[in-house]
Motif scaffolding. Structure first.
Motif, PDB file in Angstrom:
ATOM      1  N   LEU A 138      20.133   6.242  13.530  1.00  0.00           N
ATOM      2  CA  LEU A 138      19.900   5.111  14.427  1.00  0.00           C
ATOM      3  C   LEU A 138      20.289   3.799  13.763  1.00  0.00           C
ATOM      4  N   GLU A 139      20.077   3.724  12.458  1.00  0.00           N
ATOM      5  CA  GLU A 139      20.347   2.488  11.728  1.00  0.00           C
ATOM      6  C   GLU A 139      21.772   2.429  11.198  1.00  0.00           C
ATOM      7  N   THR A 140      22.317   3.586  10.814  1.00  0.00           N
ATOM      8  CA  THR A 140      23.602   3.578  10.105  1.00  0.00           C
ATOM      9  C   THR A 140      24.815   3.794  11.008  1.00  0.00           C
ATOM     10  N   ASP A 141      24.616   4.391  12.186  1.00  0.00           N
ATOM     11  CA  ASP A 141      25.770   4.702  13.040  1.00  0.00           C
ATOM     12  C   ASP A 141      25.374   4.650  14.515  1.00  0.00           C
ATOM     13  N   ALA A 142      24.919   3.491  14.957  1.00  0.00           N
ATOM     14  CA  ALA A 142      24.485   3.326  16.346  1.00  0.00           C
ATOM     15  C   ALA A 142      25.587   3.659  17.352  1.00  0.00           C
ATOM     16  N   ALA A 202       0.845  -1.187   0.000  1.00  0.00           N
ATOM     17  CA  ALA A 202       0.000   0.000   0.000  1.00  0.00           C
ATOM     18  C   ALA A 202       0.888   1.247   0.000  1.00  0.00           C
ATOM     19  N   VAL A 203       0.373   2.340  -0.559  1.00  0.00           N
ATOM     20  CA  VAL A 203       1.177   3.543  -0.742  1.00  0.00           C
ATOM     21  C   VAL A 203       1.797   4.065   0.558  1.00  0.00           C
ATOM     22  N   PRO A 204       1.035   4.183   1.666  1.00  0.00           N
ATOM     23  CA  PRO A 204       1.680   4.702   2.890  1.00  0.00           C
ATOM     24  C   PRO A 204       2.854   3.840   3.349  1.00  0.00           C
ATOM     25  N   ARG A 205       2.688   2.507   3.280  1.00  0.00           N
ATOM     26  CA  ARG A 205       3.779   1.623   3.703  1.00  0.00           C
ATOM     27  C   ARG A 205       4.967   1.759   2.752  1.00  0.00           C
ATOM     28  N   ALA A 206       4.696   1.827   1.462  1.00  0.00           N
ATOM     29  CA  ALA A 206       5.781   1.938   0.486  1.00  0.00           C
ATOM     30  C   ALA A 206       6.562   3.237   0.682  1.00  0.00           C
ATOM     31  N   CYS A 207       5.846   4.337   0.911  1.00  0.00           N
ATOM     32  CA  CYS A 207       6.521   5.617   1.133  1.00  0.00           C
ATOM     33  C   CYS A 207       7.333   5.583   2.420  1.00  0.00           C
ATOM     34  N   ALA A 208       6.760   4.977   3.467  1.00  0.00           N
ATOM     35  CA  ALA A 208       7.484   4.873   4.741  1.00  0.00           C
ATOM     36  C   ALA A 208       8.762   4.071   4.574  1.00  0.00           C
ATOM     37  N   ASP A 209       8.692   2.983   3.811  1.00  0.00           N
ATOM     38  CA  ASP A 209       9.891   2.175   3.572  1.00  0.00           C
ATOM     39  C   ASP A 209      10.942   2.972   2.811  1.00  0.00           C
ATOM     40  N   ALA A 210      10.501   3.790   1.864  1.00  0.00           N
ATOM     41  CA  ALA A 210      11.449   4.606   1.093  1.00  0.00           C
ATOM     42  C   ALA A 210      12.139   5.628   2.002  1.00  0.00           C
ATOM     43  N   VAL A 211      11.370   6.249   2.898  1.00  0.00           N
ATOM     44  CA  VAL A 211      11.938   7.231   3.816  1.00  0.00           C
ATOM     45  C   VAL A 211      12.900   6.555   4.784  1.00  0.00           C
ATOM     46  N   GLN A 212      12.483   5.398   5.331  1.00  0.00           N
ATOM     47  CA  GLN A 212      13.342   4.673   6.257  1.00  0.00           C
ATOM     48  C   GLN A 212      14.631   4.215   5.593  1.00  0.00           C
ATOM     49  N   ARG A 213      14.549   3.913   4.315  1.00  0.00           N
ATOM     50  CA  ARG A 213      15.735   3.488   3.562  1.00  0.00           C
ATOM     51  C   ARG A 213      16.671   4.663   3.319  1.00  0.00           C
ATOM     52  N   GLY A 214      16.145   5.889   3.490  1.00  0.00           N
ATOM     53  CA  GLY A 214      16.972   7.073   3.309  1.00  0.00           C
ATOM     54  C   GLY A 214      17.074   7.547   1.877  1.00  0.00           C
TER      55      GLY A 214
END
Length: 294
Positions: free
Chosen positions: A260-264, A128-140
């Motif tokens: 948080l994900e790239t440099d803990a 779904a679009v909201p999940r896809a957009c959230a994944d794109a943002v989280q991916r950076g």
């Protein structure tokens, strides 16, 4: 479609040796991903790349990220990141949590316990679009503000109520970032904080809701929200809230979600240093309330 797995070709009647011999230099086929074969020479279309990614990931795999946005009609906006030595743009795919498939080449794989529902277009299952957009943002690979600009531009075929989509998106990204922060915290070795605490100054005036509050030393740790601001006004409010905490005497520090994900280790060091700094001064007269359990 012109794309198949080596196993499918063997089941169709080819020997495994024949399959891979045909993929050698000068042969009529080519290997695009481990165990996935293009039944032609030359460059595959974007749809063939996506189908290859799904074949790699197996049944129930779902495409997410910017590819979904493109297939819903978002034609401008952020560009898909190009990987695999610059040959193909990345395809983000969600797979069941118990499946052992790793990211490889141009395919970025994320395991999830709950696969999102969504439409199937041209044989491609989409989140779904909201999940896809959230994944794109989280991916950076983009920000919510860049997606908001595109959705408001009029190029949004197939996306109903873009304001509602963005609201759901921002909530999803923020909750995911806060969850990552909570998972990181035990590694700091610091006292247990209060999450989403309401903070007031010495006169009882409301200062804000702190993402993370260390009451004994009056420290505010926030997940820096500029990555999902929808407007300059949102950014101004965030800056003003941080200034209010600081002016009232709290020690304020912020971290971008991607950090948080790239440099803990860096984030952990930052939090420990902030705690030490706050411990070496008199605690200001601030009060806080724990968030109510929901």
């Amino acid at each position: 479609m012109g794309v198949a797995t080596a196993r499918q070709l063997v089941e169709f009647g080819f020997s495994e040796r024949t399959v891979y011999r045909r993929c050698l230099d000068g042969g009529p086929w080519q290997r695009i991903l481990p165990g996935v074969i293009l039944l032609f020479t030359g460059r595959p279309t974007r749809t063939q790349q996506v189908h290859a990614a799904l074949l790699l990931c197996g049944p129930d795999a779902v495409v997410t990220g910017l590819e979904v946005c493109r297939r819903h009609g978002v034609r401008r906006g952020p560009a898909r990141p190009v990987v695999d030595s610059g040959e193909y743009a990345e395809v983000q795919v969600l797979i069941p949590d118990d499946r052992q498939v790793r990211s490889v080449g141009f395919v970025h794989v994320t395991r999830t316990k709950r696969l999102p529902g969504g439409p199937t277009r041209d044989g491609v299952p989409l989140a779904a679009v909201p999940r896809a957009c959230a994944d794109a943002v989280q991916r950076g690979v983009c920000t919510i503000s860049s997606l908001a600009e595109e959705l408001d531009s009029g190029s949004r075929r197939g996306i109903a109520a873009p304001t509602a989509v963005l609201k759901e998106l921002r909530a999803g990204v923020r909750s995911a970032a806060e969850l990552a922060a909570k998972r990181l915290w035990p590694k700091t070795g610091l006292p247990e904080p209060w999450w989403n605490a309401t903070v007031r100054d010495a006169e009882g005036r409301f200062l804000g809701i702190a993402d993370c509050w260390l009451d004994e030393v009056a420290v505010v740790w926030e997940i820096e929200s500029s990555e999902w601001h929808l407007s300059p006004e949102d950014h101004d409010l965030t800056v003003e809230r941080a200034a209010g905490f600081t002016a009232a005497g709290a020690v304020h520090t912020a971290t971008k979600p991607t950090k948080l994900e790239t440099d803990a280790p860096y984030v952990i060091g930052q939090l420990r240093a902030t705690y030490e700094q706050a411990s070496n001064r008199a605690r200001p007269t601030l009060t806080a309330e724990r968030a109510r359990a929901t």
